[in-house]
Design a protein around this motif. Structure first.
Motif, PDB file in Angstrom:
ATOM      1  N   THR A  25      -2.398  19.280 -84.509  1.00  8.47           N
ATOM      2  CA  THR A  25      -1.665  20.367 -85.135  1.00  8.47           C
ATOM      3  C   THR A  25      -2.593  21.565 -85.325  1.00  8.47           C
ATOM      4  O   THR A  25      -3.641  21.453 -85.947  1.00  8.47           O
TER       5      THR A  25
ATOM      6  N   LYS B  80       0.638  23.760 -75.865  1.00 11.15           N
ATOM      7  CA  LYS B  80       1.707  23.583 -76.837  1.00 11.15           C
ATOM      8  C   LYS B  80       2.666  22.496 -76.348  1.00 11.15           C
ATOM      9  O   LYS B  80       3.141  22.528 -75.209  1.00 11.15           O
TER      10      LYS B  80
ATOM     11  N   GLU C 262       4.030  14.507 -88.110  1.00 13.96           N
ATOM     12  CA  GLU C 262       3.510  15.861 -88.009  1.00 13.96           C
ATOM     13  C   GLU C 262       4.519  16.829 -88.623  1.00 13.96           C
ATOM     14  O   GLU C 262       5.698  16.534 -88.713  1.00 13.96           O
ATOM     15  N   GLU C 263       4.035  17.988 -89.019  1.00 20.06           N
ATOM     16  CA  GLU C 263       4.924  19.002 -89.553  1.00 20.06           C
ATOM     17  C   GLU C 263       5.538  19.831 -88.428  1.00 20.06           C
ATOM     18  O   GLU C 263       4.894  20.097 -87.427  1.00 20.06           O
ATOM     19  N   THR C 264       6.785  20.229 -88.597  1.00 17.71           N
ATOM     20  CA  THR C 264       7.433  21.136 -87.662  1.00 17.71           C
ATOM     21  C   THR C 264       7.267  22.549 -88.186  1.00 17.71           C
ATOM     22  O   THR C 264       7.560  22.825 -89.343  1.00 17.71           O
ATOM     23  N   SER C 265       6.766  23.455 -87.346  1.00 17.25           N
ATOM     24  CA  SER C 265       6.482  24.805 -87.812  1.00 17.25           C
ATOM     25  C   SER C 265       7.769  25.548 -88.137  1.00 17.25           C
ATOM     26  O   SER C 265       8.832  25.239 -87.615  1.00 17.25           O
TER      27      SER C 265
ATOM     28  N   LYS D 247      -1.712  13.787 -80.525  1.00 22.87           N
ATOM     29  CA  LYS D 247      -1.410  15.200 -80.668  1.00 22.87           C
ATOM     30  C   LYS D 247      -2.252  15.852 -81.772  1.00 22.87           C
ATOM     31  O   LYS D 247      -2.748  15.180 -82.655  1.00 22.87           O
TER      32      LYS D 247
ATOM     33  N   GLY E 166       0.202  24.901 -87.558  1.00 21.63           N
ATOM     34  CA  GLY E 166       1.562  24.424 -87.757  1.00 21.63           C
ATOM     35  C   GLY E 166       2.302  24.032 -86.501  1.00 21.63           C
ATOM     36  O   GLY E 166       3.457  23.605 -86.572  1.00 21.63           O
ATOM     37  N   ASN E 167       1.668  24.150 -85.317  1.00 21.65           N
ATOM     38  CA  ASN E 167       2.319  23.781 -84.064  1.00 21.65           C
ATOM     39  C   ASN E 167       1.621  22.585 -83.430  1.00 21.65           C
ATOM     40  O   ASN E 167       0.404  22.428 -83.548  1.00 21.65           O
ATOM     41  N   LEU E 168       2.398  21.748 -82.730  1.00 18.78           N
ATOM     42  CA  LEU E 168       1.851  20.571 -82.062  1.00 18.78           C
ATOM     43  C   LEU E 168       1.294  20.933 -80.689  1.00 18.78           C
ATOM     44  O   LEU E 168       1.937  21.648 -79.919  1.00 18.78           O
ATOM     45  N   TYR E 169       0.100  20.416 -80.393  1.00 21.33           N
ATOM     46  CA  TYR E 169      -0.549  20.654 -79.104  1.00 21.33           C
ATOM     47  C   TYR E 169      -1.035  19.338 -78.505  1.00 21.33           C
ATOM     48  O   TYR E 169      -1.353  18.387 -79.228  1.00 21.33           O
TER      49      TYR E 169
END
Length: 335
Positions: free
Chosen positions: A70, A87, A173-176, A68, A73-76
């Motif tokens: 980032t 997304k 990963e960070e969660t937005s 994945k 701030g969003n996972l793609y």
């Protein structure tokens, strides 16, 4: 306040969250790719978060890179072999907790079943995919299954409690910030508690007087980038001060706001002087019409610049030049 208040700490929300739930709709294709089912119509973006104009529709099967990415701030997921990113929440979904008992609907006035049940109960968790839909009755619903139409009223669902996308690295990963809330909450804005990093969800608060609404995600971006607008058709330059060749096309005059992250002097050989330039964060921009399509885009690459005098600063960070005009001239003479 009679209504329930949700207090959110931005520090807590930006904490790295381990992703341990894997998607149930994944089928391995090869060691370096995986087949995924799109569960909610998804726009494909490029690496710089610009729309490519390509859409993938619900229940399309797409091959992606397992790792994945980032972006803002969003996972793609990256579409395998293409500069397209989808997304992850449109594929794997997110977990939410039921706040009220709820029926499952296939339309605004017709119920259906989900996993053999016609009703879900408060306290249960459920996976939702993508953003909410507005039905003909004016209410918003989240998709919870497929390929049959299965939806739950967004009113009966709480904020995101887990992102159903397996982490690709040991660090996770960070969660937005935005993904912590149902979309209509985020779209209604937030109130910031003065002097703190705490936020109140506006839709859950009854204020005694009218207060300005805030957007935490946008404010975070405004603290990272400057934003410009193209007030006229604009040439794009390389780092050596030469104009990029796009068969006569320029970035077209347009109303949108575009990210820039550097301000610096570049020696322009054709003008025999140094000019002040912005470095573009995006790589694809709508171009002046050449007779083929008004919506043509040019790809300017990752090291592209526009003259500060050719564009208009809108908001965001007030960038300071990284060098002087004299330093740019000396650097050009050394090449």
């Amino acid at each position: 306040m009679k209504r329930k208040i949700m207090l959110i700490s931005t520090v807590a929300l930006m904490t790295v969250v381990p992703m341990i739930v894997t998607s149930t709709n994944e089928v391995r294709a090869t060691v370096n790719s995986a087949k995924k089912t799109v569960m909610h119509t998804a726009i494909a973006y490029d690496r710089d978060d610009n729309s490519t104009g390509r859409k993938y529709y619900a229940y399309d099967v797409v091959t992606v890179d397992p790792k994945k990415v980032t972006i803002d701030g969003n996972l793609y997921y990256k579409v395998f072999g293409k500069n397209q990113y989808l997304k992850a929440t449109n594929i794997d979904g997110v977990t939410r907790r039921m706040t009220h008992n709820a029926y499952i609907y296939r339309s605004s006035n017709r119920r259906t079943s989900f996993n053999g049940k016609w009703k879900l109960y408060r306290g249960q968790t459920v996976t939702t995919y993508g953003g909410s839909y507005k039905f003909k009755n004016g209410k918003r619903y989240f998709r919870v299954g497929g390929p049959h139409k299965q939806y739950i009223k967004s009113y009966n669902l709480g904020p995101v409690i887990n992102t159903n996308t397996a982490a690709s690295t040991d660090s996770g990963e960070e969660t937005s910030f935005a993904d912590q809330f149902i979309p209509e909450w985020a779209s209604d804005g937030f109130y910031r508690i003065k002097g703190t990093t705490h936020w109140l969800v506006a839709v859950l608060v009854k204020a005694d007087k009218k207060l300005p609404l805030r957007d935490p995600q946008r404010e975070e971006n405004l603290n990272k980038y400057a934003y410009i607008t193209f007030s006229k058709d604009t040439n794009v330059y390389n780092a050596d001060g030469t104009i990029q060749n796009h068969n006569g096309q320029k970035i077209v005059k347009q109303m949108g706001q575009f990210k820039v992250d550097k301000l610096m002097y570049i020696w322009v050989p054709s003008e025999k002087k140094a000019n002040l330039f912005y470095h573009l964060v995006g790589t694809k921009f709508y171009a002046t019409n050449t007779g083929t399509s008004f919506f043509d885009k040019i790809d300017v690459g990752h090291d592209a610049y526009v003259k500060a005098d050719d564009v208009k600063f809108v908001n965001g960070v007030q960038l300071t030049p990284l060098n002087t005009a004299a330093e740019a001239q000396v650097a050009a003479q050394k090449k």
